[in-house]
Design a protein around this motif. Structure first.
Motif, short mmCIF file in Angstrom:
data_model
loop_
_atom_site.label_atom_id
_atom_site.label_comp_id
_atom_site.label_asym_id
_atom_site.label_seq_id
_atom_site.Cartn_x
_atom_site.Cartn_y
_atom_site.Cartn_z
N LEU A 1 -2.25 -0.80 -2.52
CA LEU A 1 -1.19 -0.36 -1.47
C LEU A 1 0.11 -1.01 -1.93
O LEU A 1 0.10 -1.93 -2.49
N GLY A 2 1.17 -0.49 -1.30
CA GLY A 2 2.66 -0.95 -1.57
C GLY A 2 3.32 -1.65 -0.47
O GLY A 2 2.82 -0.99 0.69
N LEU A 3 3.78 -2.64 -0.36
CA LEU A 3 4.57 -3.29 0.69
C LEU A 3 5.85 -3.63 0.56
O LEU A 3 6.33 -4.14 -0.41
N ILE A 4 6.81 -2.90 1.30
CA ILE A 4 8.28 -3.37 1.06
C ILE A 4 8.71 -4.21 2.37
O ILE A 4 8.50 -4.15 3.56
N LEU A 5 9.25 -5.42 1.77
CA LEU A 5 9.77 -6.35 2.80
C LEU A 5 11.52 -6.37 2.89
O LEU A 5 11.82 -6.12 1.71
N SER A 6 11.94 -6.60 3.80
CA SER A 6 13.35 -6.90 3.75
C SER A 6 13.80 -8.27 3.22
O SER A 6 14.65 -8.38 2.29
N ALA A 7 13.23 -9.26 3.78
CA ALA A 7 13.78 -10.68 3.34
C ALA A 7 12.98 -11.79 3.51
O ALA A 7 12.96 -12.77 4.31
N ALA A 8 11.69 -11.70 2.73
CA ALA A 8 10.63 -12.66 2.83
C ALA A 8 11.10 -14.12 2.34
O ALA A 8 10.55 -15.18 3.13
N ARG A 9 12.17 -14.27 1.82
CA ARG A 9 12.64 -15.55 1.24
C ARG A 9 13.32 -16.18 2.17
O ARG A 9 13.45 -17.39 2.25
N GLU A 10 14.43 -15.35 3.26
CA GLU A 10 15.11 -15.82 3.94
C GLU A 10 14.42 -16.02 5.44
O GLU A 10 15.05 -16.81 6.05
N ASN A 11 13.57 -15.17 5.66
CA ASN A 11 13.03 -15.37 7.19
C ASN A 11 11.41 -15.18 7.05
O ASN A 11 10.83 -14.16 6.67
N PRO A 12 10.75 -16.35 7.65
CA PRO A 12 9.37 -16.59 7.57
C PRO A 12 8.81 -15.37 8.25
O PRO A 12 7.52 -15.33 7.99
N PHE A 13 9.35 -14.55 9.11
CA PHE A 13 8.71 -13.59 9.70
C PHE A 13 8.12 -12.65 8.73
O PHE A 13 6.91 -12.25 8.87
N TYR A 14 8.89 -12.23 7.82
CA TYR A 14 8.34 -11.15 6.82
C TYR A 14 7.20 -11.98 6.10
O TYR A 14 6.38 -11.21 5.54
N THR A 15 7.27 -13.16 5.81
CA THR A 15 6.16 -13.94 4.93
C THR A 15 4.79 -13.85 5.91
O THR A 15 3.84 -13.77 5.24
N GLN A 16 4.90 -13.93 7.10
CA GLN A 16 3.77 -14.05 8.14
C GLN A 16 3.16 -12.58 8.06
O GLN A 16 2.01 -12.30 8.12
N ILE A 17 4.12 -11.39 8.19
CA ILE A 17 3.54 -10.12 8.04
C ILE A 17 2.97 -9.95 6.96
O ILE A 17 1.92 -9.12 6.92
N SER A 18 3.52 -10.37 5.80
CA SER A 18 2.94 -9.99 4.39
C SER A 18 1.46 -10.59 4.46
O SER A 18 0.55 -10.03 3.91
N HIS A 19 1.32 -11.78 4.90
CA HIS A 19 0.27 -12.47 4.69
C HIS A 19 -0.84 -11.74 5.47
O HIS A 19 -2.13 -11.69 5.24
N ALA A 20 -0.44 -11.36 6.65
CA ALA A 20 -1.40 -10.65 7.59
C ALA A 20 -1.74 -9.32 7.04
O ALA A 20 -2.93 -8.95 7.13
N ILE A 21 -0.80 -8.55 6.56
CA ILE A 21 -1.38 -7.22 6.01
C ILE A 21 -2.11 -7.34 4.75
O ILE A 21 -3.11 -6.84 4.45
N ARG A 22 -1.77 -8.35 3.86
CA ARG A 22 -2.55 -8.72 2.76
C ARG A 22 -3.84 -9.13 2.94
O ARG A 22 -5.09 -8.48 2.44
N THR A 23 -4.11 -9.76 3.89
CA THR A 23 -5.24 -10.51 4.51
C THR A 23 -6.42 -9.15 4.90
O THR A 23 -7.68 -8.94 4.40
N ALA A 24 -5.93 -8.49 5.66
CA ALA A 24 -6.51 -7.28 6.21
C ALA A 24 -6.73 -6.18 5.26
O ALA A 24 -7.68 -5.56 5.25
N ALA A 25 -5.94 -6.06 4.35
CA ALA A 25 -6.16 -5.23 3.16
C ALA A 25 -7.17 -5.81 2.32
O ALA A 25 -8.17 -4.94 1.82
N MET A 26 -7.23 -6.91 1.97
CA MET A 26 -8.38 -7.69 0.85
C MET A 26 -9.67 -7.26 1.67
O MET A 26 -10.80 -7.16 1.07
N GLU A 27 -9.65 -7.64 3.11
CA GLU A 27 -10.95 -7.29 3.75
C GLU A 27 -11.66 -5.96 3.54
O GLU A 27 -12.76 -5.79 3.69
N ARG A 28 -10.63 -5.12 3.35
CA ARG A 28 -11.17 -3.66 3.11
C ARG A 28 -10.97 -3.11 1.60
O ARG A 28 -11.37 -2.00 1.37
N GLY A 29 -11.10 -4.12 0.63
CA GLY A 29 -11.15 -4.06 -0.81
C GLY A 29 -10.19 -3.15 -1.32
O GLY A 29 -10.12 -2.89 -2.32
N TYR A 30 -8.68 -3.60 -0.70
CA TYR A 30 -7.53 -3.10 -1.44
C TYR A 30 -6.84 -4.25 -2.26
O TYR A 30 -6.75 -5.39 -1.51
#
Length: 352
Positions: free
Chosen positions: A66-95
């Motif tokens: 899967l592809g994930l586009i984020l606005s500003a993960a380095r500047e805003n921890p909101f995007y880091t949290q979003i990325s972690h949550a999606i990546r975790t959910a994706a890994m649980e499903r084998g992606y």
């Protein structure tokens, strides 16, 4: 046993289940009793099993990426949290996940989209797109798009983050503590994106004003101050500091509470109040939004939380739904609510 060479058969043997049952658990495909599921997961942990994604891709003619586009993960921890949550959910499903953080660079976004195409991703998640022209090669290729928070593409599936529940709880909590003059410090959409869709920032303002009216507050006593909330060119001053400075200069009498549109903005507000020796929460209460790093601020910040795990699960539900739908089907939508997480940055309104 060599953990690097553990096979599905090894997992099934150790868990005392059939290879079919082991495969169902590992690929999250089909019913398995809770007892057998637990035995397989324990065997996976013991053997350090990792599925061979390349072999699976060749067998099924799918990339499982899967592809994930984020606005500003380095500047805003909101995007880091979003990325972690999606990546975790994706890994649980084998992606697996390819991530692009464009940091407001159109070139970086365009290069990332091409990488997604090169890797034959099965879907792309946007949080958020900078320029929709960069996204068109994905839609032209028939790749499903899932947007989070901002819905700019009519054909895209959408995870809506509803600010109303958390905002109402925040305003009601402050009103119950005697606050009658509550300000909202938020972001302006013009500074954050070059797309033209519904604005998450405007939704937060609307939720704030509706909650204030419902709580019996006078809207004229509840000012709204807006500006860019990314940290580009901040010159040592966080955006929230600049907006708080504007609020404090124009608000007479001073407001007794400030709700912000992000934790990043709240951090700047806390700096501005500290510089003026205005105590939090004794003189002014402060509430953030998104609960991305609120607990690490001083004082620990009350924040309107966006439940990241629920967002990740909603995204993956839409990914799997999109893959089962015909290309011309109506885009699906899921809504995730917000809630207030109370910490030490709010208190009773002062007498002055």
């Amino acid at each position: 046993m060599n953990q690097m060479k553990a096979t599905m058969a090894d997992i099934a043997r150790l868990a005392n289940v059939s290879p079919t049952t082991a495969a169902r658990v590992i690929h999250n495909n089909g019913y398995v009793s809770q007892e057998n599921r637990q035995k397989v997961l324990e065997a996976v942990e013991v053997l350090g099993y990792r599925p061979n994604l390349q072999a699976r891709s060749l067998r099924t003619q799918r990339s499982f990426s899967l592809g994930l586009i984020l606005s500003a993960a380095r500047e805003n921890p909101f995007y880091t949290q979003i990325s972690h949550a999606i990546r975790t959910a994706a890994m649980e499903r084998g992606y697996s996940m390819l991530t692009v953080n464009h940091s407001y660079s159109q070139d970086a976004e365009a290069v990332g989209v091409q990488q997604f195409l090169d890797h034959n991703v099965e879907a792309v998640i946007l949080c958020h797109a900078l320029n929709l022209d960069n996204i068109r090669p994905l839609t032209d290729a028939g790749i499903p798009i899932i947007q989070i928070e901002r819905h700019d593409l009519e054909m895209a599936h959408f995870v809506e983050l509803d600010p109303a529940p958390g905002m109402t709880e925040a305003v009601d909590t402050l009103a119950a503590l005697g606050h009658r003059r509550i300000a909202f410090v938020g972001g302006s959409i013009a500074a954050e994106t070059q797309t033209d869709g519904p604005s998450a920032e405007k939704e937060r303002i609307r939720a704030f004003q509706m909650a204030a009216a419902s709580a019996g507050l006078v809207l004229e006593d509840c000012p709204v101050v807006l500006g860019p909330y990314d940290t580009r060119g901040a010159s040592g001053r966080l955006p929230g500091y600049v907006l708080a400075d504007e609020l404090l200069r124009r608000s007479r009498p001073i407001v007794s509470a400030i709700i912000t549109g992000s934790d990043v903005l709240a951090a700047g507000v806390l700096q501005a109040l500290y510089e003026r020796a205005i105590r939090v929460p004794e003189e002014v209460s402060v509430i953030g939004y998104d609960d991305s790093f609120a607990q690490f601020l001083s004082p620990p910040l009350t924040s309107i939380a966006q439940p990241y795990d629920a967002i990740g699960q909603a995204v993956m539900t839409l990914v799997e739904t999109a893959q089962a739908m015909p290309a011309d089907a109506i885009a699906q939508r899921m809504r995730v609510g917000t809630q207030l997480v109370s910490r030490a940055s709010i208190g009773r309104a002062g007498e002055s």
